[in-house]
Each structure stands twice: as structure tokens, then as C-alpha cells.
Design a protein around this motif. Structure first.
Motif, PDB file in Angstrom:
ATOM      1  N   ILE B 196     -65.965  27.575  82.680  1.00  0.00           N
ATOM      2  CA  ILE B 196     -64.526  27.345  82.604  1.00  0.00           C
ATOM      3  C   ILE B 196     -63.868  28.639  82.150  1.00  0.00           C
ATOM      4  N   ASP B 197     -63.051  29.188  83.043  1.00  0.00           N
ATOM      5  CA  ASP B 197     -62.456  30.501  82.779  1.00  0.00           C
ATOM      6  C   ASP B 197     -61.043  30.329  82.247  1.00  0.00           C
ATOM      7  N   ILE B 198     -60.825  30.707  81.000  1.00  0.00           N
ATOM      8  CA  ILE B 198     -59.498  30.518  80.418  1.00  0.00           C
ATOM      9  C   ILE B 198     -58.732  31.834  80.298  1.00  0.00           C
ATOM     10  N   THR B 199     -59.105  32.809  81.125  1.00  0.00           N
ATOM     11  CA  THR B 199     -58.381  34.085  81.093  1.00  0.00           C
ATOM     12  C   THR B 199     -56.881  33.873  81.305  1.00  0.00           C
ATOM     13  N   GLY B 200     -56.546  32.945  82.186  1.00  0.00           N
ATOM     14  CA  GLY B 200     -55.139  32.759  82.532  1.00  0.00           C
ATOM     15  C   GLY B 200     -54.403  31.765  81.671  1.00  0.00           C
ATOM     16  N   VAL B 201     -55.048  31.263  80.626  1.00  0.00           N
ATOM     17  CA  VAL B 201     -54.365  30.319  79.742  1.00  0.00           C
ATOM     18  C   VAL B 201     -53.672  31.101  78.630  1.00  0.00           C
ATOM     19  N   PRO B 202     -52.350  31.062  78.581  1.00  0.00           N
ATOM     20  CA  PRO B 202     -51.642  31.938  77.639  1.00  0.00           C
ATOM     21  C   PRO B 202     -51.863  31.571  76.173  1.00  0.00           C
ATOM     22  N   VAL B 203     -51.883  30.281  75.880  1.00  0.00           N
ATOM     23  CA  VAL B 203     -51.997  29.869  74.479  1.00  0.00           C
ATOM     24  C   VAL B 203     -53.113  28.844  74.329  1.00  0.00           C
ATOM     25  N   VAL B 204     -53.976  29.068  73.360  1.00  0.00           N
ATOM     26  CA  VAL B 204     -54.971  28.039  73.038  1.00  0.00           C
ATOM     27  C   VAL B 204     -54.669  27.548  71.629  1.00  0.00           C
ATOM     28  N   THR B 206     -54.620  23.973  68.877  1.00  0.00           N
ATOM     29  CA  THR B 206     -55.606  22.939  68.546  1.00  0.00           C
ATOM     30  C   THR B 206     -55.721  21.900  69.654  1.00  0.00           C
ATOM     31  N   MET B 207     -54.559  21.567  70.274  1.00  0.00           N
ATOM     32  CA  MET B 207     -54.609  20.523  71.290  1.00  0.00           C
ATOM     33  C   MET B 207     -55.404  20.981  72.515  1.00  0.00           C
ATOM     34  N   VAL B 208     -55.109  22.192  72.965  1.00  0.00           N
ATOM     35  CA  VAL B 208     -55.827  22.713  74.130  1.00  0.00           C
ATOM     36  C   VAL B 208     -57.319  22.802  73.817  1.00  0.00           C
ATOM     37  N   ALA B 209     -57.639  23.305  72.625  1.00  0.00           N
ATOM     38  CA  ALA B 209     -59.039  23.424  72.231  1.00  0.00           C
ATOM     39  C   ALA B 209     -59.706  22.047  72.220  1.00  0.00           C
ATOM     40  N   HIS B 210     -58.969  21.061  71.710  1.00  0.00           N
ATOM     41  CA  HIS B 210     -59.499  19.696  71.669  1.00  0.00           C
ATOM     42  C   HIS B 210     -59.845  19.225  73.077  1.00  0.00           C
ATOM     43  N   HIS B 211     -58.907  19.467  74.018  1.00  0.00           N
ATOM     44  CA  HIS B 211     -59.156  19.059  75.402  1.00  0.00           C
ATOM     45  C   HIS B 211     -60.354  19.788  75.980  1.00  0.00           C
ATOM     46  N   LEU B 212     -60.467  21.072  75.674  1.00  0.00           N
ATOM     47  CA  LEU B 212     -61.597  21.841  76.203  1.00  0.00           C
ATOM     48  C   LEU B 212     -62.918  21.306  75.648  1.00  0.00           C
ATOM     49  N   ILE B 213     -62.896  20.983  74.349  1.00  0.00           N
ATOM     50  CA  ILE B 213     -64.119  20.453  73.731  1.00  0.00           C
ATOM     51  C   ILE B 213     -64.513  19.137  74.393  1.00  0.00           C
ATOM     52  N   GLN B 214     -63.488  18.270  74.595  1.00  0.00           N
ATOM     53  CA  GLN B 214     -63.778  16.981  75.232  1.00  0.00           C
ATOM     54  C   GLN B 214     -64.352  17.174  76.623  1.00  0.00           C
ATOM     55  N   THR B 215     -63.751  18.110  77.369  1.00  0.00           N
ATOM     56  CA  THR B 215     -64.240  18.366  78.724  1.00  0.00           C
ATOM     57  C   THR B 215     -65.692  18.838  78.679  1.00  0.00           C
ATOM     58  N   ALA B 216     -65.975  19.745  77.749  1.00  0.00           N
ATOM     59  CA  ALA B 216     -67.336  20.265  77.648  1.00  0.00           C
ATOM     60  C   ALA B 216     -68.323  19.148  77.311  1.00  0.00           C
ATOM     61  N   GLU B 217     -67.893  18.230  76.422  1.00  0.00           N
ATOM     62  CA  GLU B 217     -68.774  17.108  76.059  1.00  0.00           C
ATOM     63  C   GLU B 217     -69.038  16.221  77.269  1.00  0.00           C
ATOM     64  N   ILE B 235     -57.035  35.244  71.767  1.00  0.00           N
ATOM     65  CA  ILE B 235     -57.447  33.836  71.777  1.00  0.00           C
ATOM     66  C   ILE B 235     -58.538  33.611  70.740  1.00  0.00           C
ATOM     67  N   ALA B 236     -59.492  34.555  70.675  1.00  0.00           N
ATOM     68  CA  ALA B 236     -60.556  34.441  69.679  1.00  0.00           C
ATOM     69  C   ALA B 236     -59.954  34.390  68.279  1.00  0.00           C
ATOM     70  N   ILE B 244     -60.824  26.143  64.501  1.00  0.00           N
ATOM     71  CA  ILE B 244     -61.427  25.301  65.540  1.00  0.00           C
ATOM     72  C   ILE B 244     -62.889  25.678  65.686  1.00  0.00           C
ATOM     73  N   ASP B 245     -63.742  24.653  65.687  1.00  0.00           N
ATOM     74  CA  ASP B 245     -65.173  24.927  65.741  1.00  0.00           C
ATOM     75  C   ASP B 245     -65.670  24.834  67.183  1.00  0.00           C
ATOM     76  N   LEU B 246     -65.948  25.987  67.766  1.00  0.00           N
ATOM     77  CA  LEU B 246     -66.475  25.992  69.130  1.00  0.00           C
ATOM     78  C   LEU B 246     -67.947  26.406  69.125  1.00  0.00           C
ATOM     79  N   SER B 247     -68.563  26.370  67.939  1.00  0.00           N
ATOM     80  CA  SER B 247     -69.912  26.919  67.833  1.00  0.00           C
ATOM     81  C   SER B 247     -70.923  26.107  68.636  1.00  0.00           C
ATOM     82  N   LYS B 248     -70.554  24.854  68.945  1.00  0.00           N
ATOM     83  CA  LYS B 248     -71.495  24.032  69.700  1.00  0.00           C
ATOM     84  C   LYS B 248     -71.607  24.469  71.157  1.00  0.00           C
ATOM     85  N   PHE B 249     -70.592  25.238  71.617  1.00  0.00           N
ATOM     86  CA  PHE B 249     -70.585  25.610  73.030  1.00  0.00           C
ATOM     87  C   PHE B 249     -70.951  27.056  73.221  1.00  0.00           C
TER      88      PHE B 249
END
Lengths: 118, 283
Positions: B196-204, B206-217, B235-236, B244-249
Motif C-alpha cells: 500500500i503506497d501512501i506517497t500521495g496521501v497528504p495527511v496521516v 489517527t483516523m487514517v492510520a486506524h483505517h490503514l491498520i484495519q485494512t492491514a489486519e 508522515i513518519a 500511533i503504533d505501526l510496529s506490527k506492520f
């Protein structure tokens, strides 16, 4: 209603072809554990391709089955979870975190082999 | 509508029309008057007023149909809704003026007639407004469909490796669409790894991160693996600052490194083709 459990060399294959209700799921849990004990299997693939709905209880039972089988020394892989099912599970906050998954039976068997070797 | 009113309108038709035409020119939205040549607008005005009067003697359905046809034509030409509403309001004013100037009608009668005319004019306005909002809604619908098609494509780049490039802000509705597309695509292309390439996503946030985490799950549940790529420095920073904890991915900075990891996960790698003579030499 009982779900058939097939033996393939050291593995057990289960293809769930009916909608799981609470009773069937519990019966399945018992049958599977007995079968593992009886056959001394080291790997199990549970294929859920034809399952269209998993509620929170069934999800819990599946999680338990995986954990119990691991305790008995058999690795379990869930395969063929449908997109709609995955979305429902995620919406309910059920992540099945400790459970390995694969796209279909073939890849599931490959994954089992990898895990058992590695 | 009472026959007496209809008759009165018919006898006064010419006066009403000429009064209305002068009135409508006054109230015409100024922007429109500039855009449309006088002859064209005069003609439309005439057509409009004749249609209104004509609708008196037609049955309700026929009148509705004619009005809709006219409105659709003007929508197509880009006339604003305010032309209709102001036109109808002007028509009502003219009608009432005409009526009050006639001495044969008592004030009580005027009052009754006023009510009838009010209902009649309002119903026409409503109908035209409906027509307009219908056309707007269909435009919005088409645009939304187009946006949806562009929104979340899953591209199979290698066997078992697919890429989903995301461009633009992610809201809840789009996140849902992304999840559905990615899961269906995995099944269709039999992918084992999804980037999933988020280069073009301007803002990440908590909500966007939440959605990304759900998608990954969800991706993990159907049996594939998700790698988040294209994480820009800012973004980092936001991700860490928001806690936001993305360490699982698995995450990678660029799509290129993501592809390399994806191939590694499926036991493949990209190698450089050696030159034939070199190979001979090395032997």
C-alpha cells in the motif's frame, strides 16, 4: 451436524462447507482435538472458503481451537477467509492475531510446511 | 383554478406578457444578462411566459411534461435556477397588479384569487426546482462514481505481488472502499503480498492510520501480507508524534524497497543479467 476431518499424511484437512452455528463449532473443536490426539498430526489446515459469516462467538471458538491445537503440538493455518468475512471480523475488533492465515488450501499447506521446517 | 380567473388572464394576456417581459428584464440575474445575447434571452422569455399561460388550459400531466421539457432544455443550456424563480415571482406580481387595477373585481374576490394564483405559481416553482435539483444530483452522482473508479485500484505488478497506490485524502467512506477493493483484488489476483503506497496521501492522522491498520489486519485475515510503503519523513514524524503504533506492520520508505521486500517474501529477487562474453570469461 458434524464437519468431516480428513487426514493427509501428517496433516489434517478440514473444509468447512456449512454455516457454523455454536453447537457445530463446539462439536468441531472436540472432534478436531480428538483426531489430533488419535493421529498424532503435526499440522492442520482449516479452509473457510465457503463460510459466508463468522460471528464473534465462532471467531472465539476458532481462536481457541488454534491455541488448543498448538498446545497439542499441531500448527494450524486458516485459509480462504472471504473478504466480507474479514471486514466483519475487523469491524467487530477481532484480529485473530496469533493465527496464521493463507489465501487458499495450496498456500496454506505450503505455509505449514515452511513453519514446521523453519 | 376558477374559470373567471382563467378568463381574466386570457383577456389580459397581451398586457400581462408585455408587463412581465419588462419586469423580467429588470430582475434578470446580472451575470446572466451579460452572458446571453439579447435576442436569445428575449425569445426564451417569450417561450417561458407563453408556456406558463398555456399550462392553464392543459391537463396537469401535459403541463408538467411541457414544463419539465422546457426546464431541461434550459438546464442543458446552463440557465440558472434563479431565472425561473425570479421569473415566476415577477409573473405573480404582474398578475396581481393587473388584477388590482381592474375595478370590476371586489377586494374580497382579489383576496380569493390571490390564494389560487399563489398555489398555482408555487407549484410551478416547486416543479422546476425539483427538476434542477434532480439534474444536480445526477451530476454529483456521476462525479462520485468517477471518483470511486479512480479511488483505489489494485495493480498486480508481479505474480503474487500487488500494489495499491493511494492518492489524496482518505475519509471513512474511501477507507471502506479501499478495504473492499484490496480484499477482492487479493482473491482475484491470488496475491501474497500487497504494497500500500501512501506517497500521495497528504495527511496521516489517527483516523487514517486506524483505517490503514484495519485494512492491514483484514489483508492478513484473507491470507496475504501487507507492506506499507511510501512513508515520507513528515508522515513518519506525525505517526510517531501522534503515538500511533505501526510496529506490527512492515513499513518501507519507498515503493522500490517495498517491491524488493515483497519479492523476498515470495522467495524471489531481482538480478542483473550478466553479459554473455563476461559469462564466458568467468568460466
Amino acid at each position: 451436524m458434524r464437519i468431516p476431518i480428513l487426514k493427509l499424511h501428517k496433516y489434517l484437512l478440514i473444509s468447512v462447507q456449512v454455516e457454523l452455528d455454536d453447537q457445530t463449532a463446539l462439536q468441531f473443536q472436540e472432534d478436531l482435538l480428538n483426531k489430533i490426539h488419535q493421529e498424532g498430526s503435526i499440522g492442520v489446515v482449516i479452509d473457510l472458503t465457503s463460510v459466508e459469516m463468522i460471528d464473534s462467538y465462532i471467531a472465539k471458538v476458532l481462536g481457541d481451537v488454534v491455541e488448543m491445537s498448538n498446545l497439542m503440538g499441531a500448527k494450524v493455518v486458516l485459509t480462504g477467509i472471504q473478504p466480507a468475512v474479514a471486514i466483519t471480523l475487523i469491524d467487530m475488533g477481532i484480529m485473530l492475531n496469533e493465527v496464521p492465515t493463507a489465501l487458499d488450501l495450496e498456500q496454506g499447506l505450503e505455509k505449514l510446511q515452511q513453519e514446521l521446517e523453519g | 383554478m376558477q374559470p373567471s380567473i382563467v378568463e381574466m388572464i386570457y383577456t389580459q394576456k397581451q398586457d400581462i406578457i408585455s408587463d412581465w417581459l419588462s419586469e423580467i428584464n429588470n430582475v434578470m440575474p446580472s451575470g446572466l444578462a451579460k452572458k446571453i445575447p439579447n435576442e436569445a434571452s428575449d425569445e426564451t422569455n417569450k417561450k417561458f411566459v407563453e408556456l406558463i399561460i398555456e399550462s392553464l388550459e392543459l391537463t396537469e400531466e401535459a403541463a408538467t411534461e411541457k414544463l419539465n421539457e422546457f426546464a431541461q432544455h434550459l438546464i442543458y443550456l446552463g440557465w440558472p435556477l434563479s431565472y425561473f424563480t425570479q421569473g415566476m415571482q415577477a409573473f405573480r406580481r404582474v398578475l396581481l397588479e393587473t388584477m388590482s387595477s381592474m375595478e370590476s373585481i371586489s377586494s374580497k374576490k382579489v383576496f380569493e384569487t390571490f390564494y389560487e394564483i399563489e398555489t398555482w405559481v408555487d407549484s410551478i416553482i416547486n416543479q422546476i426546482a425539483d427538476e434542477y435539483s434532480g439534474s444536480w444530483e445526477s451530476t454529483i452522482h456521476l462525479q462520485r462514481m468517477a471518483l470511486k473508479e479512480l479511488s483505489a485500484p489494485l495493480i498486480p505488478v508481479f505474480e503474487k505481488v500487488s500494489v495499491m497506490p493511494l492518492v489524496g485524502t482518505i475519509d471513512t467512506e474511501r477507507a471502506k472502499l479501499i478495504m473492499e477493493n484490496v480484499l477482492d483484488g487479493i482473491i482475484e489476483h491470488r496475491s501474497q503480498v500487497v504494497l500500500i503506497d501512501i506517497t500521495g496521501v497528504p495527511v496521516v492522522d489517527t483516523m487514517v492510520a486506524h483505517h490503514l491498520i484495519q485494512t492491514a489486519e483484514a489483508i492478513r485475515l484473507v491470507g496475504a501480507e501487507c507492506i506499507l510503503v511510501g512513508i515520507r519523513p513528515e508522515i513518519a514524524q506525525t505517526i510517531v508524534n501522534l503515538g500511533i503504533d505501526l510496529s506490527k506492520f512492515r513499513t518501507k520508505s519507498s515503493l522500490r524497497r517495498g517491491v524488493e521486500t515483497g519479492l523476498e517474501l515470495t522467495q524471489r529477487k531481482i538480478i542483473k543479467i550478466e553479459n554473455d562474453d563476461e559469462r564466458i570469461d568467468s568460466r
